[in-house]
Design an enzyme around this catalytic site. Structure first.
Site, PDB file in Angstrom:
ATOM      1  N   HIS A 191      28.373   4.266 -60.743  1.00 33.39           N
ATOM      2  CA  HIS A 191      28.317   4.626 -59.533  1.00 33.39           C
ATOM      3  C   HIS A 191      26.892   4.467 -59.035  1.00 33.39           C
ATOM      4  CE1 HIS A 191      28.132   7.139 -55.602  1.00 33.39           C
ATOM      5  NE2 HIS A 191      28.893   6.374 -55.342  1.00 33.39           N
ATOM      6  N   HIS A 247      20.318   2.501 -51.408  1.00 29.84           N
ATOM      7  CA  HIS A 247      21.624   3.243 -50.944  1.00 29.84           C
ATOM      8  C   HIS A 247      21.238   3.326 -49.394  1.00 29.84           C
ATOM      9  CE1 HIS A 247      24.056   7.422 -51.293  1.00 29.84           C
ATOM     10  NE2 HIS A 247      24.627   6.427 -51.213  1.00 29.84           N
TER      11      HIS A 247
END
Length: 533
Positions: free
Chosen positions: A125, A171
């Site tokens: 992830h 991100h």
């Protein structure tokens, strides 16, 4: 008489004593030596072949081991000539030696010709993050490390760069520093099959405009070339197998919110969940059962929304880029769905891929208990590989199975369908299927890493060991040995029994503790059971 004061300085030295061989080792030595009191190369070769099942061991292998032990003993005897035979102490040393008698290594033994949906897949992830989810650097280094460990699913969040003319990986909406997408793709190509030949899946969280998405398609096709997998048809009856996809790269993505909005869909009710990018990639889905039921209707379909995608696919390169993404559930959504729709989850995952990802509040890149996902058949239980803690240790341990190839076959009970369409109920109480017996012999090797007074200036440490099972709730338990005081080489020789209802996904845990400072240490367990059972 006068009074006198005096002070005496002294140092205490701890005498190192070697642990006495356990009774089982003594019995094995007696049988191997045929009562002669020593073991030669021929006897050792028979021991390797008959007791340890090393059928390929040759006379030369046995002679080499005897010579290595002899040289070691000669050094320990300070120059005195050692016998070219193994006595009981030599035999004991051989059994517990990492170099001479290494632990059994997992070999790939499972059938790899079933569809991908039949396997648990080693999944990362936010694979590009070097640390926390808010401010760490983005880099290809953690991607490389993950691939070298055998991780098979790499996740990349792709965004326009600051000048809107290229693609960065980062991100989104955080302070994480970006890394160029092309750098990540090139590193994936170089290291994809360093640990395993089985397929690598790249999941793209796409936040791009159509022109940049086309640029990604060009990057991907030029970087991976023939390694890139293209389905033969838009709709497949079932997924291809890991065996048929060896050394192939698979892309999995959903259309970005911006892309979908630009297409002005007529049927907004059908695509409402796709329009909300945050829902697809992080927010909780309001109606879990509806989400599952809609997906179940498309069992075996590589693309969830083929009808709608016909309006999207007006660019051939874009079609090559976008393969279907597995539905996402967050760890909280999985818990909610499992309460009332556990059987639906199992039924869905029999033919479809399901990805579980960490909740958004895990800012420090921690992880969650993976067993809930595995018990419901979820193939992609995604973890922050740059994180830490027990959950990540369990993940690494789980995927050491099947030769560490990154694919572990799901238990048969998760794939069965009854005569009336019934499937496995994860909440059902299951009978004991197997019983694991474990004997903790001894602990050794700490003196190599720690000084004799590291834990206590006045005595050796007091050790005890915990052993147990990590698995489904009915199987999960930890047990404890007695504490042995003042001994660097504690010998417990204690046996423990663990009844297992789901042994297929149970992991054996070992933890050694020091009573003086309660410091956790790794207990190296030698596979003596392979030759003494």
């Amino acid at each position: 008489m006068g009074s006198y004061k005096y002070c005496i300085c002294f140092t205490r030295k701890f005498r190192w004593k070697e642990a006495e061989p356990p009774a089982d080792v003594k019995a094995a030595f007696t049988a191997c030596s045929e009562g002669a009191g020593h073991v030669g190369p021929d006897q050792l070769r028979r021991f390797l072949a008959e007791w340890q099942k090393e059928t390929e061991a040759t006379a030369a292998d046995a002679e080499r081991i005897v010579e290595q032990v002899r040289q070691l003993r000669q050094r320990n005897l300070l120059g005195r000539v050692a016998r070219p035979l193994l006595n009981l102490e030599d035999f004991h040393h051989f059994l517990f030696s990492d170099d001479l008698n290494p632990p059994l290594r997992s070999q790939m033994h499972q059938d790899m010709t079933a569809p991908l949906s039949h396997y648990y897949i080693y999944t990362g992830h936010n694979s590009y993050l070097t640390g926390n989810q808010l401010s760490s650097d983005c880099s290809d280094v953690p991607i490389i490390k993950s691939l070298q460990k055998g991780v098979r699913v790499i996740e990349l969040d792709i965004w326009p760069n600051s000048t809107k003319d290229n693609i960065d990986v980062l991100h989104g909406r955080t302070l994480t520093s970006p890394v160029e997408l092309i750098k990540c793709l090139k590193s994936i190509k170089e290291y994809a099959f360093a640990a395993s030949e089985y397929p690598v899946i790249i999941t793209l969280e796409d936040h791009l405009t159509p022109d940049l998405q086309a640029k990604v398609a060009e990057m991907v096709t030029q970087t991976f070339g023939d390694m890139l997998y293209y389905p033969d048809t838009e709709t497949l009856e079932e997924f291809p197998s890991p065996e048929s996809l060896k050394r192939r790269i698979i892309l999995s993505t959903k259309p970005p919110k911006e892309y979908l909005e630009s297409k002005s869909f007529k049927n907004t009710s059908i695509n409402e969940k796709d329009l909300n990018d945050e829902e697809a990639w992080g927010k909780e889905v309001p109606d879990i059962k509806t989400e599952i039921d809609e997906s179940v209707k498309n069992d075996g379909d590589l693309n969830e929304n083929d009808d709608e995608d016909e309006d999207i696919d007006d660019d051939e390169e874009d079609q090559k880029l976008r393969q279907n993404a597995a539905p996402d559930l967050s760890e909280q959504e999985l818990v909610k769905a499992a309460v009332s729709h556990g059987a639906d989850l199992v039924r869905f995952t029999q033919k479809n891929l399901l990805r579980i990802y960490p909740k958004g509040t895990r800012f420090n890149s921690s992880n969650y208990n993976p067993f809930n996902g595995w018990m419901h058949g979820a193939q992609m239980v995604a973890f922050n590989m740059q994180g830490y803690g027990r959950s990540l240790w369990l993940m690494h341990g789980f995927y050491r199975a099947n030769g560490g190839c990154g694919y572990v076959k799901k238990p048969d009970f998760l794939m069965k369908i009854g005569p009336h369409g019934e499937v496995f109920d994860p909440k059902a109480m299951l009978p004991v299927k197997k019983t694991l017996k474990v004997k903790v012999y001894m602990g050794d090797g700490w003196r190599i890493d720690f000084s004799q007074t590291h834990f206590d200036a006045y005595s050796p440490p007091d050790f005890y060991t915990k052993v147990g099972i990590a698995g489904v709730p009915a199987d999960s338990i930890m047990k404890k040995t007695r504490t042995i005081e003042d001994d660097w080489t504690p010998v417990w020789n204690e046996e423990f029994t663990f009844p297992l209802s789901v042994p297929e996904i149970a992991l054996f845990r070992i933890k050694s503790m020091n009573m003086i400072c309660l410091r956790k240490m790794t207990l190296v367990v030698k596979p003596v059971c392979r030759c003494l059972s």
